[in-house]
Design a protein around this motif. Structure first.
Motif: not given
Length: 255
Positions: A149-151, A156-163, A224-228
């Motif tokens: 879960v922590e991983l 997810e945080a890294q993905r959003l940072h890159l996005l 705060g966002y959708y992941r489609v």
């Protein structure tokens, strides 16, 4: 209480009263370092000894090595041995249905005290091992689950940072829902709506399809966002956010 138990108890009581021997309860503990202990049992002629197993255990076999000078029997719950001659010895072996073996050296020598009842104390090692293994497995699974879960959160945080650094080439048409930004990572499309009060469903309107031919898409609401689970592959395709009659169209430029 069945007949053998009643008979054994009455027989022992009568024998003790008749001879005047003091009855004694022997506690035979077979846990840990006592596992292979051979306990001596004093059982004078005319007295008899009853063996009682731990609660829930059953006797699979009761073996008396000298069956001519000692009488032994079991009903699966208890075992009874009775000497037929003085100053004799024999081994009595209790085998349980869980695979445990308890060995006793029984003596019929006259004595002022007789072991009329032998209480066997032993914990089921297999059950103990299973319990410990189960607890270790449960804690390991919980630790792995917590770590995963922590991983996932970190990824997810890294993905959003890159996005956030990716130049979005999506066009948003309509203001029924407060879509702030749309981006993708080649696998998922991310629709950012942090201020949305109502949450629409997501559909695909493929090229050449009519407006009423919407195809539902799988997505997860991340707050705060959708992941489609879809990425637009053609400029004529569009994502449609729809709730009742309210819609917002999302198209991709440059394809």
């Amino acid at each position: 209480m069945n007949r053998i138990v009643v008979g054994a108890v009455l027989g022992l009581a009568l024998g003790v009263c008749a001879i005047g021997v003091t009855p004694r309860t022997l506690v035979a503990n077979f846990d840990g370092e006592n596992e292979d202990t051979v306990y001596p049992v004093v059982s004078p002629v005319g007295i008899g000894t009853t063996f009682k197993l731990p609660e829930g255990a059953r006797i699979q076999d009761f073996v008396v090595s000298d069956s001519k000078l000692f009488f032994g029997q079991s009903n699966g719950t208890i075992a009874v041995i009775k000497a037929l001659a003085e100053n004799k010895e024999t081994t009595a072996v209790v085998h349980t249905d869980s695979g445990a073996t308890y060995v006793f050296l029984v003596s019929s020598a006259p004595a002022p005290v007789a072991d009329t009842l032998v209480v066997i104390e032993a914990h089921d090692k297999n059950l103990f091992r299973q319990t410990v293994a189960g607890e270790v497995r449960r804690q390991t699974e919980n630790l792995e689950r917590s770590h995963q879960v922590e991983l996932d959160k970190q990824l997810e945080a890294q993905r959003l940072h890159l996005l956030a650094k990716v130049q979005s080439n999506y066009r948003i048409q309509g203001d029924a829902f407060p879509v702030e930004r749309v981006a993708d990572d080649g696998v998922f499309t991310y629709i950012f709506m942090p201020r949305a009060q109502v949450k629409p469903a997501v559909y695909l309107l493929g090229r050449g399809a009519k407006k009423d031919q919407l195809e539902p898409l799988a997505y997860t609401d991340q707050g705060g966002y959708y992941r489609v689970s879809h990425v637009l592959g053609h400029a004529a395709d569009r994502l449609v956010l729809k709730l009742d009659k309210q819609t917002v169209d999302i198209t991709r430029e440059g394809r």
